[in-house]
Design an enzyme around this catalytic site. Structure first.
Site, short mmCIF file in Angstrom:
data_model
loop_
_atom_site.label_atom_id
_atom_site.label_comp_id
_atom_site.label_asym_id
_atom_site.label_seq_id
_atom_site.Cartn_x
_atom_site.Cartn_y
_atom_site.Cartn_z
N SER A 191 0.84 -1.20 0.00
CA SER A 191 0.00 0.00 0.00
C SER A 191 0.87 1.24 0.00
O SER A 191 2.03 1.22 0.44
CB SER A 191 -0.89 0.01 1.25
OG SER A 191 -1.56 1.24 1.41
N TYR A 204 -1.92 -0.91 10.51
CA TYR A 204 -2.06 -1.37 9.12
C TYR A 204 -0.85 -0.93 8.29
O TYR A 204 -0.26 -1.73 7.54
CB TYR A 204 -3.35 -0.81 8.54
CG TYR A 204 -3.58 -1.06 7.07
CD1 TYR A 204 -4.12 -2.26 6.62
CD2 TYR A 204 -3.29 -0.07 6.12
CE1 TYR A 204 -4.35 -2.48 5.27
CE2 TYR A 204 -3.53 -0.28 4.77
CZ TYR A 204 -4.05 -1.49 4.35
OH TYR A 204 -4.27 -1.70 3.01
#
Length: 296
Positions: A191, A204
């Site tokens: 990401s 995360y």
């Protein structure tokens, strides 16, 4: 390759732009209630045989990026075994329909990749169904925003994030490798958060940074076996995970230079490319698909 209209199109206005209607869903989120509805390439993705007769595994394939990858792989000629959570049976049926409409085999498996035994069983199922694994896509992930900071991240949440995003990927790679032939490929989903962490997604983002390191290290380990390992780093993407895990969705994606979030269909070509022979000289790479956010 992904758009039925061959004319060049302005990427800033190609898909819906914020502000979106406010919306909230319980985790894991569902595609149906989302406004605007996500585009997985149902009406636009056109395959050209890049993955003909490949046997592929896609985690988190019931919706979002995973569904778009399953659809694209099938239209490129691949059979697809994909995972979903038990509560995502309806979503999984739609992915199955899309794969089968493309004339390929779809195998939907309810699986919680936080559990080592379930990861082992998943690989065994894939080998029983297909005989081998040509492409493994580690896409399933968990996030939950905590705007009040690290003090609000419970041990339970932290454990779930790490076990889903890192443990599951590790186990699936480990168990799959004996069944991936030379020429095979592993593609992980990292990401933009790995490089530009948002404070309310601290845990995360940490795992997504770990995926970058894991990808680059595993690629070097497997290069002599003829197995390529790469990752895709999406920016903001409009998937059910967003209304299920963020408090405010109205301006989601507005911060990207393109001024909008990506649709899942815009991510699929990156996975197809990395899985195909067109990327035969590409390994240990992170393909950034961030909507213009510069990354290292």
């Amino acid at each position: 390759m992904t758009n039925g209209n061959d004319a060049p199109q302005d990427p800033t206005s190609l898909h819906p732009q914020p502000d979106f209607p406010s919306q909230d869903q319980p985790h894991p989120g569902w595609t149906g209630p989302m406004d605007p509805p996500p585009d997985h390439g149902e009406d636009s993705y056109r395959g050209s045989g890049l993955l003909r007769d490949r046997r592929t595994v896609v985690t988190g394939g019931d919706s979002g990026i995973g569904r778009s990858v399953a659809l694209a792989f099938a239209r490129e000629g691949a059979d697809v075994l994909f995972t979903h959570l038990p509560e995502e049976e309806d979503e999984a049926r739609e992915t199955t329909r899309l794969v089968e409409e493309a004339g390929r085999r779809a195998v939907a498996v309810a699986c919680d990749i936080r559990e080592e035994s379930q990861c082992r069983s998943l690989v065994e199922r894939a080998v029983a169904e297909f005989g081998r694994i040509d492409v493994l896509v580690n896409n399933a992930a968990y996030q939950m925003a905590q705007p009040k900071g690290i003090g609000s991240i419970s041990t339970e949440q932290f454990d779930r994030v790490v076990r889903t995003n890192l443990h599951g990927m590790f186990w699936l790679c480990k168990f799959s490798l004996p069944h991936i032939p030379a020429g095979g490929s592993i593609i992980n989903t990292t990401s933009v958060q790995a490089y530009k962490p948002t404070p309310h997604l601290l845990d995360y983002a940490m795992t997504k940074g770990g995926i970058v390191t894991f990808t680059q290290g595993l690629a070097q380990m497997l290069v002599s076996d003829g197995i390529r390992v790469n990752a895709v780093a999406p920016g903001p993407v409009w998937t059910p995970l967003i209304p299920a895990t963020l408090e405010d969705t109205a301006e989601f994606g507005k911060q990207s230079p393109l001024g909008r979030p990506a649709q899942p269909a815009e991510m699929a070509p990156a996975y197809v490319y990395l899985a195909s022979e067109q990327a035969s000289f590409i390994t240990a790479e992170i393909l950034n698909a961030t909507g213009g956010t510069p990354l290292p």
